[in-house]
Design an enzyme around this catalytic site. Structure first.
Site, PDB file in Angstrom:
ATOM      1  N   MET A   1       0.860  -1.195   0.000  1.00 43.88           N
ATOM      2  CA  MET A   1       0.000   0.000   0.000  1.00 43.88           C
ATOM      3  C   MET A   1       0.895   1.243   0.000  1.00 43.88           C
ATOM      4  SD  MET A   1      -3.204  -0.858   2.510  1.00 43.88           S
ATOM      5  CE  MET A   1      -2.311  -1.178   4.013  1.00 43.88           C
TER       6      MET A   1
ATOM      7  N   CYS B   1      -0.586   4.596  -0.970  1.00 39.63           N
ATOM      8  CA  CYS B   1      -1.355   5.848  -1.014  1.00 39.63           C
ATOM      9  C   CYS B   1      -2.727   5.611  -0.368  1.00 39.63           C
ATOM     10  CB  CYS B   1      -1.560   6.275  -2.470  1.00 39.63           C
ATOM     11  SG  CYS B   1      -2.401   5.012  -3.419  1.00 39.63           S
TER      12      CYS B   1
ATOM     13  N   CYS C   1      -5.006   3.120  -1.899  1.00 36.92           N
ATOM     14  CA  CYS C   1      -4.637   1.694  -1.736  1.00 36.92           C
ATOM     15  C   CYS C   1      -5.441   1.094  -0.589  1.00 36.92           C
ATOM     16  CB  CYS C   1      -3.156   1.546  -1.405  1.00 36.92           C
ATOM     17  SG  CYS C   1      -2.074   2.083  -2.713  1.00 36.92           S
TER      18      CYS C   1
ATOM     19  N   TYR D   1      -1.957  -6.272  -4.039  1.00 36.65           N
ATOM     20  CA  TYR D   1      -1.205  -6.152  -2.781  1.00 36.65           C
ATOM     21  C   TYR D   1      -0.996  -7.555  -2.214  1.00 36.65           C
ATOM     22  CZ  TYR D   1      -3.307  -1.621  -3.568  1.00 36.65           C
ATOM     23  OH  TYR D   1      -3.709  -0.472  -4.148  1.00 36.65           O
TER      24      TYR D   1
ATOM     25  N   CYS E   1      11.857 -36.709  24.686  1.00 37.25           N
ATOM     26  CA  CYS E   1      13.243 -36.396  24.340  1.00 37.25           C
ATOM     27  C   CYS E   1      14.109 -36.169  25.578  1.00 37.25           C
ATOM     28  CB  CYS E   1      13.281 -35.178  23.418  1.00 37.25           C
ATOM     29  SG  CYS E   1      14.946 -34.797  22.873  1.00 37.25           S
TER      30      CYS E   1
ATOM     31  N   CYS F   1      16.194 -38.752  23.628  1.00 38.57           N
ATOM     32  CA  CYS F   1      17.461 -38.191  23.123  1.00 38.57           C
ATOM     33  C   CYS F   1      18.487 -37.950  24.225  1.00 38.57           C
ATOM     34  CB  CYS F   1      17.233 -36.847  22.430  1.00 38.57           C
ATOM     35  SG  CYS F   1      15.641 -36.586  21.667  1.00 38.57           S
TER      36      CYS F   1
ATOM     37  N   CYS G   1      47.205 -31.801  -0.721  1.00 39.88           N
ATOM     38  CA  CYS G   1      46.448 -31.289   0.424  1.00 39.88           C
ATOM     39  C   CYS G   1      45.157 -30.592  -0.008  1.00 39.88           C
ATOM     40  CB  CYS G   1      47.320 -30.276   1.175  1.00 39.88           C
ATOM     41  SG  CYS G   1      46.417 -29.172   2.260  1.00 39.88           S
ATOM     42  N   CYS G   2      44.196 -30.586   0.866  1.00 37.09           N
ATOM     43  CA  CYS G   2      43.047 -29.687   0.810  1.00 37.09           C
ATOM     44  C   CYS G   2      42.160 -29.887  -0.411  1.00 37.09           C
ATOM     45  CB  CYS G   2      43.501 -28.232   0.887  1.00 37.09           C
ATOM     46  SG  CYS G   2      44.716 -27.965   2.171  1.00 37.09           S
TER      47      CYS G   2
HETATM   48  C1  LIG Z   1      15.402 -43.841  23.138  1.00 41.08           C
HETATM   49  C2  LIG Z   1      15.067 -42.684  22.222  1.00 41.08           C
HETATM   50  C3  LIG Z   1      16.080 -41.911  21.729  1.00 41.08           C
HETATM   51  C4  LIG Z   1      15.768 -40.837  20.881  1.00 41.08           C
HETATM   52  N1  LIG Z   1      16.791 -40.077  20.396  1.00 41.08           N
HETATM   53  C5  LIG Z   1      16.536 -39.037  19.582  1.00 41.08           C
HETATM   54  C6  LIG Z   1      17.575 -38.209  19.098  1.00 41.08           C
HETATM   55  O1  LIG Z   1      18.736 -38.400  19.418  1.00 41.08           O
HETATM   56  N2  LIG Z   1      17.254 -37.180  18.270  1.00 41.08           N
HETATM   57  C7  LIG Z   1      15.968 -36.944  17.904  1.00 41.08           C
HETATM   58  O2  LIG Z   1      15.713 -36.022  17.138  1.00 41.08           O
HETATM   59  N3  LIG Z   1      14.937 -37.708  18.350  1.00 41.08           N
HETATM   60  C8  LIG Z   1      15.201 -38.741  19.180  1.00 41.08           C
HETATM   61  N4  LIG Z   1      14.163 -39.499  19.669  1.00 41.08           N
HETATM   62  C9  LIG Z   1      12.790 -39.169  19.247  1.00 41.08           C
HETATM   63  C10 LIG Z   1      12.251 -37.956  20.032  1.00 41.08           C
HETATM   64  O3  LIG Z   1      12.417 -38.177  21.401  1.00 41.08           O
HETATM   65  C11 LIG Z   1      10.784 -37.744  19.683  1.00 41.08           C
HETATM   66  O4  LIG Z   1      10.657 -37.610  18.286  1.00 41.08           O
HETATM   67  C12 LIG Z   1      10.211 -36.486  20.338  1.00 41.08           C
HETATM   68  O5  LIG Z   1      10.490 -36.460  21.699  1.00 41.08           O
HETATM   69  C13 LIG Z   1       8.704 -36.411  20.070  1.00 41.08           C
HETATM   70  O6  LIG Z   1       8.163 -35.265  20.658  1.00 41.08           O
HETATM   71  P1  LIG Z   1       6.574 -35.087  20.797  1.00 41.08           P
HETATM   72  O7  LIG Z   1       6.385 -33.746  21.391  1.00 41.08           O
HETATM   73  O8  LIG Z   1       5.926 -35.419  19.526  1.00 41.08           O
HETATM   74  O9  LIG Z   1       6.135 -36.217  21.815  1.00 41.08           O
HETATM   75  P2  LIG Z   1       6.579 -36.487  23.333  1.00 41.08           P
HETATM   76  O10 LIG Z   1       7.847 -35.832  23.679  1.00 41.08           O
HETATM   77  O11 LIG Z   1       6.489 -37.957  23.503  1.00 41.08           O
HETATM   78  O12 LIG Z   1       5.463 -35.752  24.180  1.00 41.08           O
HETATM   79  C14 LIG Z   1       4.159 -36.212  24.260  1.00 41.08           C
HETATM   80  C15 LIG Z   1       3.656 -35.980  25.650  1.00 41.08           C
HETATM   81  O13 LIG Z   1       2.245 -36.136  25.652  1.00 41.08           O
HETATM   82  C16 LIG Z   1       1.848 -36.687  26.886  1.00 41.08           C
HETATM   83  N5  LIG Z   1       0.506 -37.249  26.708  1.00 41.08           N
HETATM   84  C17 LIG Z   1       0.163 -38.335  25.971  1.00 41.08           C
HETATM   85  N6  LIG Z   1      -1.170 -38.501  25.989  1.00 41.08           N
HETATM   86  C18 LIG Z   1      -1.689 -37.500  26.763  1.00 41.08           C
HETATM   87  C19 LIG Z   1      -2.998 -37.132  27.142  1.00 41.08           C
HETATM   88  N7  LIG Z   1      -4.066 -37.799  26.714  1.00 41.08           N
HETATM   89  N8  LIG Z   1      -3.163 -36.060  27.962  1.00 41.08           N
HETATM   90  C20 LIG Z   1      -2.091 -35.351  28.395  1.00 41.08           C
HETATM   91  N9  LIG Z   1      -0.815 -35.659  28.034  1.00 41.08           N
HETATM   92  C21 LIG Z   1      -0.620 -36.713  27.224  1.00 41.08           C
HETATM   93  C22 LIG Z   1       2.925 -37.702  27.182  1.00 41.08           C
HETATM   94  O14 LIG Z   1       2.993 -37.987  28.553  1.00 41.08           O
HETATM   95  C23 LIG Z   1       4.178 -36.990  26.657  1.00 41.08           C
HETATM   96  O15 LIG Z   1       4.867 -36.317  27.690  1.00 41.08           O
HETATM   97  C24 LIG Z   1      14.433 -40.568  20.535  1.00 41.08           C
HETATM   98  C25 LIG Z   1      13.396 -41.361  21.051  1.00 41.08           C
HETATM   99  C26 LIG Z   1      13.710 -42.402  21.890  1.00 41.08           C
HETATM  100  C27 LIG Z   1      12.597 -43.230  22.461  1.00 41.08           C
END
Ligand SMILES: Cc1cc2nc3c(=O)[nH]c(=O)nc-3n(C[C@H](O)[C@H](O)[C@H](O)COP(=O)(O)OP(=O)(O)OC[C@H]3O[C@@H](n4cnc5c(N)ncnc54)[C@H](O)[C@@H]3O)c2cc1C
Length: 570
Positions: free
Chosen positions: A14, A16, A19, A69, A129, A134, A567-568
């Site tokens: 926008m 003027c 506009c 716009y 996580c 993680c 190298c490099c």
């Molecule tokens: C052993 C392991 C290692 C991992 N390592 C990695 C890694 O190195 N790098 C990576 O990127 N990812 C990793 N991950 C995956 C990663 O942890 C998940 O992708 C991520 O935490 C998912 O996040 P979210 O918010 O979707 O779910 P979550 O973190 O699981 O959160 C969901 C939440 O909802 C709650 N909930 C469920 N139902 C209800 C309800 N009805 N009412 C209220 N609350 C509820 C649960 O209690 C939970 O706390 C790993 C996973 C595991 C199991």
């Protein structure tokens, strides 16, 4: 009559006073728009409108674009400011179900956009996580790696001897770090957002936009526990399901009866077992297998598919198998478990491999055969939220479910179960749910990491996928022994494999197996996402004595013998 909403739009272009009139007219032309105004004149760069709740943000943007716009929705609120003012102080514009990384990203975005938000968590704040995923797994990997490196024979140049690992201390350190990171990244961060109320309790949907929270909850906004006999009802303007996923085990006869470790309990074992069977050789199974093997447990990995890390490039799977076997891990692939039993306190697994019956036994059994979304008993079907075959919430490309009041993000949508994808999705879902931003969820360009040592880090297509998709595939495979960084670090395990489109010379995929290979891969992700050619990568200067230089060497390897370079990467 449809519900009314107030929207504020950011308008560009926008210049003027007329506009402003054109923009108002364009907005009024959209079906369902009741009032449109450019308050403060064209210089303000904004418009406010009152619309039926059915009006899509895209329709508004299109009409303004047609007039010459551009407009995007900045905020979108129900008439009366927010549901909270209609609901006597107990209502919310956004209710996020799940207090993990996806839920937190959604809640923070909602607050930043100016809305009143609640986040509901039934278990520990922070979700998978930080508590059971993680963070604990990666810190345990680092602890046992340090122990392994100190005593390991195969790392030339390191001459220390190993002592016994102190498992209870390792576990205590892990627990302390988890506590610290949960406090810093979730509890303290939440305290910085007074617009976000944390509600402890289990949530389920009741009808289109109703949420019922289990009565034993604690509402931090009211600073008092709910009456335990009470179930509290809410009617937020929008809902985001971010309930994550949990370990899943296949229906193998005997398995449920004998009980087993999951990733959650395996990350919290107080005593180090002498032996362990690990069922499943994907990221979680392999990482835990190596943690325990390096700590001193005799580990056998059993995988149904023909190779470990079965969704990675074949060369990566083959090389990693060798390295894990070198460390003393027994790897059995193509093994179909038929029966699980417990005899004399030991787990006994029987199954078939290429027509032979095999039996394995160990003190502990870890089942790491995947994760399934948390969607049971949440009233989702009744609320019109459709689920897929694995219980995942089905969403469209804006993360909206079949119920227009409800969006979903993170592991609960059943794909790309990584924390960085969950966080990205949470923020995007909040913007789309609250402002009708219509942003498209795109997780095509991500790195996938398996934190074994060496690490698998991959992006884009594997050679096999590129071939299936009909590309004229060119491949370069560079053993890490050609990467100077690996030579000076005296650890040349691994390889870098690049998959290139022979027609356009664009990078299609990168597959790394290397110590700290995860640090290399994001460069490849950027190259793939922004369509860089291998020529452009070759012309870019990479720093010497870094592992990422290996990417450039692999590019050069498409045409030249890298052994003949000085190298490099010159
Ligand atoms: C052993 C392991 C290692 C991992 N390592 C990695 C890694 O190195 N790098 C990576 O990127 N990812 C990793 N991950 C995956 C990663 O942890 C998940 O992708 C991520 O935490 C998912 O996040 P979210 O918010 O979707 O779910 P979550 O973190 O699981 O959160 C969901 C939440 O909802 C709650 N909930 C469920 N139902 C209800 C309800 N009805 N009412 C209220 N609350 C509820 C649960 O209690 C939970 O706390 C790993 C996973 C595991 C199991």
């Amino acid at each position: 009559m449809a519900k009314q909403e107030h929207l504020e739009l950011t308008v560009e272009g926008m210049t003027c006073p007329s506009c402003a009139k054109h923009v108002e007219k364009a907005l009024r032309s959209v079906d369902g728009v009741q009032e449109a105004e450019v308050p403060g004149g064209w210089e303000s760069g904004r418009a406010t409108i009152k619309v039926d709740s059915t009006v899509e943000a895209e329709a508004l943007s299109a009409a303004v674009k047609e007039a010459g716009y551009s407009a995007t929705v900045k905020t979108r609120k129900p008439e009366g400011g927010s549901i909270s003012s209609n609901g006597g102080g107990s209502g919310y514009d956004l209710m996020v179900i799940g207090g993990g990384s996806g839920g937190f990203a959604a809640a923070i975005k909602g607050a930043e956009l100016g809305y009143k938000v609640a986040i509901v968590e039934e278990s520990t704040i922070g979700g998978t996580c930080v508590n059971i995923g993680c963070v604990p797994s990666k810190t345990l990997i680092r602890s046992v790696e340090a122990h392994h490196m100190a005593g390991h024979h195969s790392f030339r140049g390191i001459h220390t001897t190993s002592g016994q690992i102190s498992w209870p201390e390792v576990m205590d350190d892990k627990d302390n770090l988890v506590d610290e990171m949960r406090q810093a990244k979730y509890v303290d961060v939440l305290a910085g957002y007074p617009e976000v109320t944390y509600i402890k309790g289990r949530a389920r949907l009741t009808g289109k936009n109703g949420v019922e929270i289990d009565g034993s909850s604690f509402d931090s906004a009211q600073d008092r526990p709910f009456d335990s006999a009470q179930r509290k009802q809410y009617a937020p303007f929008r809902i985001i399901i971010a309930t994550g996923a949990q370990p899943w085990a296949p229906p193998i006869p005997g398995l449920a009866e004998v009980g087993y470790l999951t990733s959650t309990t395996a990350l919290d074992l107080k005593e180090l077992p002498k032996s362990m069977l690990v069922l499943g050789a994907n990221a979680v199974g392999l990482e835990l297998a190596q943690i325990y093997a390096r700590a001193g447990t005799y580990v056998t990995v059993l995988e149904l598919l023909p190779r470990i890390a079965p969704f990675e490039d074949e060369e990566i799977s083959a090389a990693l198998t060798g390295y894990l076997e070198d460390e003393g891990i027994q790897i059995v692939t193509g093994f179909q478990t038929s029966q699980v039993a417990k005899q004399d306190g030991r787990y006994v697994l029987t199954g078939m491999q290429e027509g032979d019956e095999l039996t394995f036994d160990a003190e502990r059994l870890l089942v790491a055969t995947g994760r399934r979304p948390n969607t049971a008993n949440m009233g989702l079907g009744e609320a019109g939220v459709r689920l897929g075959k694995r219980g995942e919430v089905l969403v469209d490309e804006t993360l909206r479910t079949d119920n227009p009041f409800v969006y979903a993000a993170g592991d609960v949508i059943g794909e790309d179960m990584f924390v960085y994808v969950a966080a990205y999705a949470g923020g995007l879902a909040a913007e789309n749910a609250l402002n009708g931003a219509g942003k498209i969820y795109d997780a095509n360009y991500i790195a996938r990491i398996t934190f074994t040592d060496p690490q698998i880090a991959s992006a884009g297509l594997t050679e096999a996928q590129a071939q299936e998709q009909g590309y004229d595939v060119k491949v370069s495979t560079l053993p890490m022994e050609y990467v100077p960084r690996a030579l000076v670090a005296r650890d040349t395990r691994g390889l870098i494999k690049l998959v290139v489109d022979g027609e356009t010379d664009r990078l299609l995929g990168a597959h790394v197996l290397a110590p700290e290979g995860s640090e290399i891969i994001q460069t490849a992700v950027m190259a793939i996402r922004f369509g860089l050619t291998v020529g452009q990568m070759r012309e870019t200067i990479f720093p010497y004595l870094t592992n990422v230089e290996g990417l450039k060497l692999a590019v050069i390897g498409l045409e030249k013998d890298v052994a003949m370079l000085s190298c490099c990467a010159g």
